[in-house]
Design an enzyme around this catalytic site. Sequence first.
Site, PDB file in Angstrom:
ATOM      1  N   SER A  26       9.142   5.960  -3.389  1.00  0.00           N
ATOM      2  CA  SER A  26       9.278   4.926  -2.370  1.00  0.00           C
ATOM      3  C   SER A  26       8.154   5.369  -1.333  1.00  0.00           C
ATOM      4  O   SER A  26       7.991   6.637  -1.144  1.00  0.00           O
ATOM      5  CB  SER A  26      10.368   4.754  -1.590  1.00  0.00           C
ATOM      6  OG  SER A  26      10.412   4.054  -0.291  1.00  0.00           O
ATOM      7  N   GLY A  41       5.171   4.148  -8.913  1.00  0.00           N
ATOM      8  CA  GLY A  41       5.809   2.985  -9.177  1.00  0.00           C
ATOM      9  C   GLY A  41       4.795   1.614  -9.173  1.00  0.00           C
ATOM     10  O   GLY A  41       4.910   1.014 -10.135  1.00  0.00           O
ATOM     11  N   HIS A  42       4.053   1.483  -7.951  1.00  0.00           N
ATOM     12  CA  HIS A  42       3.052   0.476  -8.033  1.00  0.00           C
ATOM     13  C   HIS A  42       2.147   0.503  -9.055  1.00  0.00           C
ATOM     14  O   HIS A  42       1.891  -0.495  -9.755  1.00  0.00           O
ATOM     15  CB  HIS A  42       2.236   0.765  -6.891  1.00  0.00           C
ATOM     16  CG  HIS A  42       2.930   0.800  -5.427  1.00  0.00           C
ATOM     17  ND1 HIS A  42       3.046   1.780  -4.516  1.00  0.00           N
ATOM     18  CD2 HIS A  42       3.834  -0.495  -4.741  1.00  0.00           C
ATOM     19  CE1 HIS A  42       3.984   1.501  -3.326  1.00  0.00           C
ATOM     20  NE2 HIS A  42       4.123   0.061  -3.638  1.00  0.00           N
ATOM     21  N   LYS A  78      13.258  -2.229  -8.216  1.00  0.00           N
ATOM     22  CA  LYS A  78      13.643  -1.059  -7.123  1.00  0.00           C
ATOM     23  C   LYS A  78      13.907  -2.052  -5.996  1.00  0.00           C
ATOM     24  O   LYS A  78      14.947  -1.702  -5.407  1.00  0.00           O
ATOM     25  CB  LYS A  78      12.532  -0.381  -6.796  1.00  0.00           C
ATOM     26  CG  LYS A  78      12.352   0.254  -5.341  1.00  0.00           C
ATOM     27  CD  LYS A  78      13.127   1.663  -5.534  1.00  0.00           C
ATOM     28  CE  LYS A  78      13.076   2.445  -3.989  1.00  0.00           C
ATOM     29  NZ  LYS A  78      12.511   1.623  -2.790  1.00  0.00           N
ATOM     30  N   ARG A  80       8.191   5.352   1.648  1.00  0.00           N
ATOM     31  CA  ARG A  80       8.967   5.703   2.625  1.00  0.00           C
ATOM     32  C   ARG A  80       9.445   7.431   2.483  1.00  0.00           C
ATOM     33  O   ARG A  80       9.768   7.921   3.591  1.00  0.00           O
ATOM     34  CB  ARG A  80      10.303   4.955   2.754  1.00  0.00           C
ATOM     35  CG  ARG A  80       9.852   3.622   3.535  1.00  0.00           C
ATOM     36  CD  ARG A  80      10.923   2.717   4.176  1.00  0.00           C
ATOM     37  NE  ARG A  80      10.748   1.676   4.862  1.00  0.00           N
ATOM     38  CZ  ARG A  80      10.611   0.518   4.311  1.00  0.00           C
ATOM     39  NH1 ARG A  80      10.513   0.388   3.144  1.00  0.00           N
ATOM     40  NH2 ARG A  80      10.083  -0.630   4.950  1.00  0.00           N
ATOM     41  N   HIS A 122       2.068   4.584  -5.097  1.00  0.00           N
ATOM     42  CA  HIS A 122       2.651   5.851  -5.847  1.00  0.00           C
ATOM     43  C   HIS A 122       2.597   5.137  -7.380  1.00  0.00           C
ATOM     44  O   HIS A 122       2.327   4.134  -7.640  1.00  0.00           O
ATOM     45  CB  HIS A 122       3.973   6.405  -5.189  1.00  0.00           C
ATOM     46  CG  HIS A 122       4.879   5.002  -5.240  1.00  0.00           C
ATOM     47  ND1 HIS A 122       5.418   4.158  -5.914  1.00  0.00           N
ATOM     48  CD2 HIS A 122       5.334   4.654  -3.695  1.00  0.00           C
ATOM     49  CE1 HIS A 122       6.272   3.434  -5.459  1.00  0.00           C
ATOM     50  NE2 HIS A 122       6.302   3.711  -4.118  1.00  0.00           N
ATOM     51  N   GLY A 166       0.745  -1.276   0.051  1.00  0.00           N
ATOM     52  CA  GLY A 166       0.180   0.081  -0.156  1.00  0.00           C
ATOM     53  C   GLY A 166       0.840   1.239  -0.073  1.00  0.00           C
ATOM     54  O   GLY A 166       2.086   1.369  -0.464  1.00  0.00           O
TER      55      GLY A 166
HETATM   56  P1  AMP Z   1       5.948  -2.217  -1.616  1.00  0.00           P
HETATM   57  O1  AMP Z   1       4.685  -1.701  -1.475  1.00  0.00           O
HETATM   58  O2  AMP Z   1       7.047  -1.177  -1.074  1.00  0.00           O
HETATM   59  O3  AMP Z   1       6.186  -3.618  -0.976  1.00  0.00           O
HETATM   60  O4  AMP Z   1       6.115  -2.253  -3.031  1.00  0.00           O
HETATM   61  C1  AMP Z   1       5.433  -3.188  -4.031  1.00  0.00           C
HETATM   62  C2  AMP Z   1       5.905  -3.470  -5.178  1.00  0.00           C
HETATM   63  O5  AMP Z   1       6.291  -2.312  -5.955  1.00  0.00           O
HETATM   64  C3  AMP Z   1       7.219  -4.110  -5.246  1.00  0.00           C
HETATM   65  O6  AMP Z   1       7.381  -5.056  -6.404  1.00  0.00           O
HETATM   66  C4  AMP Z   1       8.281  -2.902  -5.704  1.00  0.00           C
HETATM   67  O7  AMP Z   1       9.591  -3.340  -5.823  1.00  0.00           O
HETATM   68  C5  AMP Z   1       7.519  -2.151  -6.328  1.00  0.00           C
HETATM   69  N1  AMP Z   1       7.961  -0.859  -6.418  1.00  0.00           N
HETATM   70  C6  AMP Z   1       8.272   0.050  -5.436  1.00  0.00           C
HETATM   71  N2  AMP Z   1       8.741   1.206  -5.583  1.00  0.00           N
HETATM   72  C7  AMP Z   1       8.810   1.241  -7.212  1.00  0.00           C
HETATM   73  C8  AMP Z   1       9.262   2.024  -7.938  1.00  0.00           C
HETATM   74  N3  AMP Z   1       9.878   3.269  -7.678  1.00  0.00           N
HETATM   75  N4  AMP Z   1       9.284   1.708  -9.310  1.00  0.00           N
HETATM   76  C9  AMP Z   1       8.847   0.541  -9.726  1.00  0.00           C
HETATM   77  N5  AMP Z   1       8.363  -0.444  -8.726  1.00  0.00           N
HETATM   78  C10 AMP Z   1       8.215   0.002  -7.529  1.00  0.00           C
END
Ligand code: AMP
Length: 277
Positions: A185, A36-37, A149, A187, A34, A31
């Site tokens: 990110s 990226g997701h 990432k 974060r 952004h 969750g």
């Molecule tokens: P997270 O919510 O941080 O567990 O991320 C979920 C998925 O989104 C993971 O596969 C991450 O690698 C991907 N992700 C996070 N940040 C980025 C980004 N800036 N660009 C592409 N994918 C991302």
Amino acid sequence: MEVFTKKITLYHQVLKLNAEHKSIGLVPTMGALHAGHLSLIKKSKFENDVTIVSIFVNPTQFNDASDLQKYPRPIQTDMALLKNAGCDILFLPSENEMYSPSEKWDYEVGAIANDLEGVYRPGHFMGVTQIVYKLFTIIPAQKAYFGQKDYQQFLVIKHLVAHFNIPMVLVCCPIVREADGLALSSRNIHLSEPQRKKALLLHKTLSFIKNNYSKLPIDKLLQKVRTDFETEDDVQLEYIAFRDKYTLKPIVTINKAIVLIAAQVGNTRLIDNIMLD
Ligand code: AMP
């Protein structure tokens, strides 16, 4: 968008979709979504009939209790973003739904998980493989989408899938960045404005290496990087590593290399990486 909170109902829905020969793409997330997701969701929508996104802040992969506690959980905004992105199904389980109190997880990935992030976040990949295995069991999709990432995580999950013979294709999607290069990110919201500027040092470092690795030897590159980090206050370099992009072992030739970096900016831990070819 349909929202499922119970694994059994979602599992039966996925079986039904499979029986209808609908291809399914899974995007696991924690969750605080952004761009990226959203890029992962876009790719899944392009390649599949149905896209399922999971949102679960997985406690077992946090080695730092305060990091878990302050992890952002803007669920209403996330749901609006998902609807807008055309997500078909959201899996939003509670902690009790995913874990029983007495359970154990003994799967050891091996060398690839004990390096880099594994050193700085002991137990992290045990928690990652534990939750991803559960998600892959509940959601037998054809493909699952991850970001470059978290590159080490992607390779660790590849090992998991190979080990358990899980019939799923893993897709690694490019890193989405802000206009100035900062990798998106969840974060990043913890960064103050001055820290946000300092955080750019990660991407600047990787770009510097990419632009100079054919001109300067690795030890000279590393020397410059270490000096840059030492002269920036409030930023602590954890690691910078040149690795083989398939095995994450120290490189023999620079052609197949990936450079991975992790640093603390204030109290926020950031990671990034770049392929050299
Ligand atoms: P997270 O919510 O941080 O567990 O991320 C979920 C998925 O989104 C993971 O596969 C991450 O690698 C991907 N992700 C996070 N940040 C980025 C980004 N800036 N660009 C592409 N994918 C991302």
